[in-house]
Design a protein around this motif. Structure first.
Motif, PDB file in Angstrom:
ATOM      1  N   ASP A 182      18.505  43.626  21.494  1.00  0.00           N
ATOM      2  CA  ASP A 182      18.747  43.012  22.797  1.00  0.00           C
ATOM      3  C   ASP A 182      18.624  44.069  23.886  1.00  0.00           C
ATOM      4  O   ASP A 182      18.649  45.264  23.611  1.00  0.00           O
ATOM      5  CB  ASP A 182      20.162  42.418  22.845  1.00  0.00           C
ATOM      6  N   ASP A 183      18.520  43.596  25.125  1.00  0.00           N
ATOM      7  CA  ASP A 183      18.623  44.481  26.277  1.00  0.00           C
ATOM      8  C   ASP A 183      17.649  45.643  26.252  1.00  0.00           C
ATOM      9  O   ASP A 183      18.029  46.803  26.403  1.00  0.00           O
ATOM     10  CB  ASP A 183      20.061  45.024  26.402  1.00  0.00           C
ATOM     11  N   LEU A 184      16.393  45.302  26.030  1.00  0.00           N
ATOM     12  CA  LEU A 184      15.363  46.343  26.074  1.00  0.00           C
ATOM     13  C   LEU A 184      14.651  46.317  27.416  1.00  0.00           C
ATOM     14  O   LEU A 184      14.574  45.288  28.085  1.00  0.00           O
ATOM     15  CB  LEU A 184      14.342  46.138  24.955  1.00  0.00           C
ATOM     16  N   LEU A 185      14.126  47.476  27.786  1.00  0.00           N
ATOM     17  CA  LEU A 185      13.373  47.608  29.017  1.00  0.00           C
ATOM     18  C   LEU A 185      11.976  48.133  28.682  1.00  0.00           C
ATOM     19  O   LEU A 185      11.830  49.082  27.915  1.00  0.00           O
ATOM     20  CB  LEU A 185      14.088  48.592  29.948  1.00  0.00           C
ATOM     21  N   MET A 198      25.730  51.699  38.195  1.00  0.00           N
ATOM     22  CA  MET A 198      24.335  51.324  38.401  1.00  0.00           C
ATOM     23  C   MET A 198      23.372  52.382  37.848  1.00  0.00           C
ATOM     24  O   MET A 198      22.328  52.057  37.304  1.00  0.00           O
ATOM     25  CB  MET A 198      24.077  51.120  39.889  1.00  0.00           C
ATOM     26  N   SER A 199      23.757  53.644  37.951  1.00  0.00           N
ATOM     27  CA  SER A 199      22.876  54.726  37.492  1.00  0.00           C
ATOM     28  C   SER A 199      22.653  54.676  35.984  1.00  0.00           C
ATOM     29  O   SER A 199      21.670  55.206  35.481  1.00  0.00           O
ATOM     30  CB  SER A 199      23.464  56.081  37.884  1.00  0.00           C
ATOM     31  N   PHE A 200      23.572  54.051  35.258  1.00  0.00           N
ATOM     32  CA  PHE A 200      23.416  53.979  33.812  1.00  0.00           C
ATOM     33  C   PHE A 200      22.692  52.711  33.359  1.00  0.00           C
ATOM     34  O   PHE A 200      22.491  52.500  32.174  1.00  0.00           O
ATOM     35  CB  PHE A 200      24.769  54.103  33.106  1.00  0.00           C
ATOM     36  N   ASN A 201      22.308  51.873  34.322  1.00  0.00           N
ATOM     37  CA  ASN A 201      21.533  50.686  33.989  1.00  0.00           C
ATOM     38  C   ASN A 201      20.119  50.894  34.531  1.00  0.00           C
ATOM     39  O   ASN A 201      19.889  50.830  35.744  1.00  0.00           O
ATOM     40  CB  ASN A 201      22.181  49.447  34.617  1.00  0.00           C
ATOM     41  N   LYS A 210      12.751  51.107  25.909  1.00  0.00           N
ATOM     42  CA  LYS A 210      14.030  51.808  25.773  1.00  0.00           C
ATOM     43  C   LYS A 210      15.183  50.859  26.051  1.00  0.00           C
ATOM     44  O   LYS A 210      14.989  49.801  26.650  1.00  0.00           O
ATOM     45  CB  LYS A 210      14.070  52.992  26.727  1.00  0.00           C
ATOM     46  N   PRO A 211      16.393  51.206  25.596  1.00  0.00           N
ATOM     47  CA  PRO A 211      17.550  50.369  25.916  1.00  0.00           C
ATOM     48  C   PRO A 211      17.824  50.427  27.424  1.00  0.00           C
ATOM     49  O   PRO A 211      17.677  51.490  28.023  1.00  0.00           O
ATOM     50  CB  PRO A 211      18.704  51.025  25.155  1.00  0.00           C
ATOM     51  N   ILE A 212      18.199  49.315  28.021  1.00  0.00           N
ATOM     52  CA  ILE A 212      18.456  49.277  29.465  1.00  0.00           C
ATOM     53  C   ILE A 212      19.593  50.221  29.851  1.00  0.00           C
ATOM     54  O   ILE A 212      19.510  50.935  30.834  1.00  0.00           O
ATOM     55  CB  ILE A 212      18.807  47.837  29.926  1.00  0.00           C
ATOM     56  N   GLU A 225      11.763  41.142  30.839  1.00  0.00           N
ATOM     57  CA  GLU A 225      11.278  39.956  30.126  1.00  0.00           C
ATOM     58  C   GLU A 225       9.829  40.110  29.692  1.00  0.00           C
ATOM     59  O   GLU A 225       8.970  40.528  30.474  1.00  0.00           O
ATOM     60  CB  GLU A 225      11.400  38.730  31.037  1.00  0.00           C
ATOM     61  N   LEU A 226       9.570  39.717  28.454  1.00  0.00           N
ATOM     62  CA  LEU A 226       8.219  39.797  27.903  1.00  0.00           C
ATOM     63  C   LEU A 226       7.227  39.014  28.763  1.00  0.00           C
ATOM     64  O   LEU A 226       6.115  39.477  29.015  1.00  0.00           O
ATOM     65  CB  LEU A 226       8.193  39.244  26.472  1.00  0.00           C
ATOM     66  N   SER A 227       7.654  37.817  29.235  1.00  0.00           N
ATOM     67  CA  SER A 227       6.739  36.952  29.992  1.00  0.00           C
ATOM     68  C   SER A 227       6.224  37.652  31.253  1.00  0.00           C
ATOM     69  O   SER A 227       5.034  37.603  31.555  1.00  0.00           O
ATOM     70  CB  SER A 227       7.441  35.638  30.364  1.00  0.00           C
ATOM     71  N   LYS A 228       7.131  38.325  31.979  1.00  0.00           N
ATOM     72  CA  LYS A 228       6.720  39.020  33.201  1.00  0.00           C
ATOM     73  C   LYS A 228       5.792  40.195  32.885  1.00  0.00           C
ATOM     74  O   LYS A 228       4.852  40.482  33.626  1.00  0.00           O
ATOM     75  CB  LYS A 228       7.947  39.527  33.972  1.00  0.00           C
TER      76      LYS A 228
END
Lengths: 322, 322
Positions: free
Chosen positions: A181-184, A110-113, A154-156, A134-137
């Motif tokens: 993919d998987d961006l935060l 979990m710490s790496f996500n 950044k990458p998730i 998500e861009l929408s949120k």
């Protein structure tokens, strides 16, 4: 009783090995591994092994064999990708009498996500950095003035500062989301940043070391400098977080300060790159690890002087490799 | 006679200061400066001064005052922007009995202009890297198959690896030329790279130290590693080049190898970042500098073992700054 410690993937972390070697004097040996013979920290230890890369089949068996051969008491790793491996194979080590200095596998993963970690911080009741998958949120909050550009993208998952971008416009943001993919998306935190080294006793489960340093941003960012800080509010927050979160052993916490509030950004469940600042200030985690491995509970060692600077520079190892 | 040496802008170059301090033991003092009190190398010296930035008016006067006050014999700087300043003010130092360890001002200035330096290397009769300031000339050679993509594009002046891009197409190239002035197109050199440390005796004008190391490219490029090399052809080429070029004091030469031929890429007329490899291999330039300042000509010290690796790692300075 002899205490022999095996440290994996030591790379250039010479200081950590030096500290363990010093504390183990007369008590046992420090043995280390790396996949490259050009890892200078190899040559600080009592003995070293060149091992396959952690992704190779049979890697964990190689490490277990070294543990048996060298009568290892405790084991830890210095690199992120190996922490999950160590946590997931925890019982394979304890079965042969070796204690991994690592938190539970689910906590490590979990710490790496960054997104999951952020939700975890919230659930425990602490401030967390506004984060969107998500861009929408994100656009919803942008319209409601709950967040504004610039933001960090950044990458998730993945290591701290790889591919982190400061993004200023919707166009830039959408371009990045198309490409990766998987961006935060995270709120920009650019006031103060702290690194906190904590050792959670393996026997009492209490934090017995807690060292706070402010990271000092330098030109080009290449030279690491920090200053030791004593701040009761931040100390209590970290102590509380660590106790509730359930980590064990050595961890490194990144925390931002914004308008007087603290935001827990991430936890690396291993020795952080800035740990030498703590050790040189009297926060002796290697000794606490050795005590635990000898079945002694540590008394808390939470005292250090504020206002002490750490400045990194390059030292060299010179070696003929045959 | 006491020999006191002043080193300017020491930054994180702790090793250099340690070496001088060791060699000066019983012979004199090592005094250093930096504009930041967070420069760790300050705290290695016998005495240090915090000085204005080199761009401040009156900077050179401040340095001259320190020279007088501390009875300085010789002076050198560790950063590029200050080398020209030191060379241009050469006589201001010699007038008060201080010897700057620096090459002639015209040579220093030329060394920081990659295009002019390249022409200089050619004029002296050595291989040089194909270099173009103008798109038209590059396209001419491209059409005649004298050069091909990818190429390196870098600023003509400015420090080594800032904004160096590998460029693969005409479109990319033209975009860069639209956005930036003073760009240089250079043939891609990506086989082997060497760093050579040379000390040219201030009295005899002969190279009395010459240490060749191959730079080892590592993942992410963040950890510096090198291996000492003995290669007669390369040794003779460097010896010949240095003698013809007219440098004096300590210099660091970057050289590429491509298909068995050597290409001199640049000269930094100061201690290079990899000099500790040379010192730890017995190539004692601080001692040669001290000898020169004491009016002794050095006998050449050109012998060292090949196949010795250097691996950098982080050491820390801990300091209360009041």
């Amino acid at each position: 009783m002899t205490t022999n410690i095996l440290i994996l993937s030591v790379g250039t972390r010479n200081k950590i090995i030096q500290y363990f070697k010093h504390e183990l004097k007369g008590k046992g040996k420090i043995i280390v591994t790396d996949s490259s013979e050009l890892a200078p920290a190899l040559y600080e230890a009592d003995k070293h092994y060149i091992v396959p890369r952690i992704t190779e089949p049979g890697y964990i068996e190689t490490i277990l064999e070294i543990c048996t051969k060298e009568k290892i008491t405790g084991i830890l790793s210095l690199i992120d990708p190996e922490l999950t491996l160590l946590a997931e194979n925890y019982s394979k080590f304890t079965e042969i009498g070796v204690t991994p200095i690592i938190s539970r596998a689910d906590l490590v993963t979990m710490s790496f996500n960054k997104f999951e970690f952020n939700k975890f911080v919230q659930r425990l009741g602490f401030n967390s950095i506004k984060s969107y998958k998500e861009l929408s949120k994100f656009y919803e909050d942008l319209d409601n003035n709950k967040i504004s550009f610039p933001v960090f993208v950044k990458p998730i998952t993945g290591s701290a500062s790889i591919n982190i971008s400061k993004v200023k416009t919707k166009e830039q943001l959408e371009e990045m989301f198309e490409r990766f993919d998987d961006l935060l998306i995270q709120e920009l935190m650019d006031e103060k940043e702290y690194g906190v080294d904590v050792y959670i006793d393996l026997l009492s489960s209490e934090p017995v070391s807690l060292f706070i340093k402010e990271k000092l941003n330098m030109r080009a960012g290449e030279t690491d400098k920090s200053i030791s800080v004593r701040n009761e509010k931040l100390f209590n927050l970290v102590y509380d977080f660590v106790t509730k979160a359930g980590y064990r052993g050595i961890i490194d916490i990144d925390i931002f300060e914004k308008q007087g509030e603290f935001y827990i950004s991430e936890v690396n469940p291993r020795f952080g790159g800035g740990y030498p600042h703590a050790f040189e200030s009297g926060i002796n985690v290697p000794l606490q690890i050795i005590n635990n491995l000898q079945n002694h509970t540590n008394t808390p060692n939470l005292d250090y002087a504020p206002g002490i600077y750490m400045m990194k520079f390059n030292e060299v190892t010179i070696k003929r490799i045959d």
